[in-house]
Design a protein around this motif. Structure first.
Motif, mmCIF file in Angstrom:
data_model
loop_
_atom_site.group_PDB
_atom_site.id
_atom_site.type_symbol
_atom_site.label_atom_id
_atom_site.label_comp_id
_atom_site.label_asym_id
_atom_site.label_seq_id
_atom_site.Cartn_x
_atom_site.Cartn_y
_atom_site.Cartn_z
ATOM 1 N N THR A 30 -138.156 -52.985 -105.598
ATOM 2 C CA THR A 30 -138.802 -53.405 -104.358
ATOM 3 C C THR A 30 -139.977 -54.322 -104.693
ATOM 4 O O THR A 30 -140.410 -54.389 -105.845
ATOM 5 C CB THR A 30 -139.300 -52.181 -103.570
ATOM 6 N N ALA A 31 -140.495 -54.968 -103.679
ATOM 7 C CA ALA A 31 -141.558 -55.956 -103.887
ATOM 8 C C ALA A 31 -142.817 -55.323 -104.480
ATOM 9 O O ALA A 31 -143.435 -55.884 -105.374
ATOM 10 C CB ALA A 31 -141.875 -56.649 -102.574
ATOM 11 N N ASN A 32 -143.206 -54.142 -104.020
ATOM 12 C CA ASN A 32 -144.458 -53.527 -104.466
ATOM 13 C C ASN A 32 -144.276 -52.400 -105.468
ATOM 14 O O ASN A 32 -145.222 -52.008 -106.128
ATOM 15 C CB ASN A 32 -145.234 -52.986 -103.255
ATOM 16 N N LYS A 34 -143.060 -50.044 -108.708
ATOM 17 C CA LYS A 34 -142.971 -50.248 -110.153
ATOM 18 C C LYS A 34 -141.811 -49.441 -110.729
ATOM 19 O O LYS A 34 -141.747 -49.156 -111.905
ATOM 20 C CB LYS A 34 -144.284 -49.834 -110.835
ATOM 21 N N SER A 48 -135.948 -56.115 -103.138
ATOM 22 C CA SER A 48 -136.508 -57.446 -103.369
ATOM 23 C C SER A 48 -135.713 -58.187 -104.432
ATOM 24 O O SER A 48 -135.617 -59.395 -104.416
ATOM 25 C CB SER A 48 -137.982 -57.358 -103.765
#
Ligand SMILES: [Zn+2]
Length: 69
Positions: A30-32, A34, A48
């Protein structure tokens, strides 16, 4: 006799390649986050990027504890 053996070898190579591809399956991030996930993990709302598991590790992502990729 010789041609038959060659065809058998080619078939074996194809099977091994497919098995290898199945083992090195892709994961999603995903974008945010980790963490990397199996495609379809319930904690992932928006994918993402899709990448190989090796690439995800190289970029510092850690495996999700829920889907255990
Ligand atoms: Zn997950």
């Amino acid at each position: 006799m010789c041609g038959r053996l060659r065809r058998l070898t080619v078939t074996l190579l194809i099977v091994l390649t497919l098995a290898g591809a199945a083992w090195a399956y892709d994961v999603v991030v995903t974008a945010n986050g980790k963490k990397y996930h199996k495609p379809g993990c319930k904690t992932v709302k928006q994918v993402s990027k899709t990448l190989s598991i090796r690439e995800a590790k190289r970029l510092g992502y850690t495996p999700c504890k829920i889907c255990k990729p």
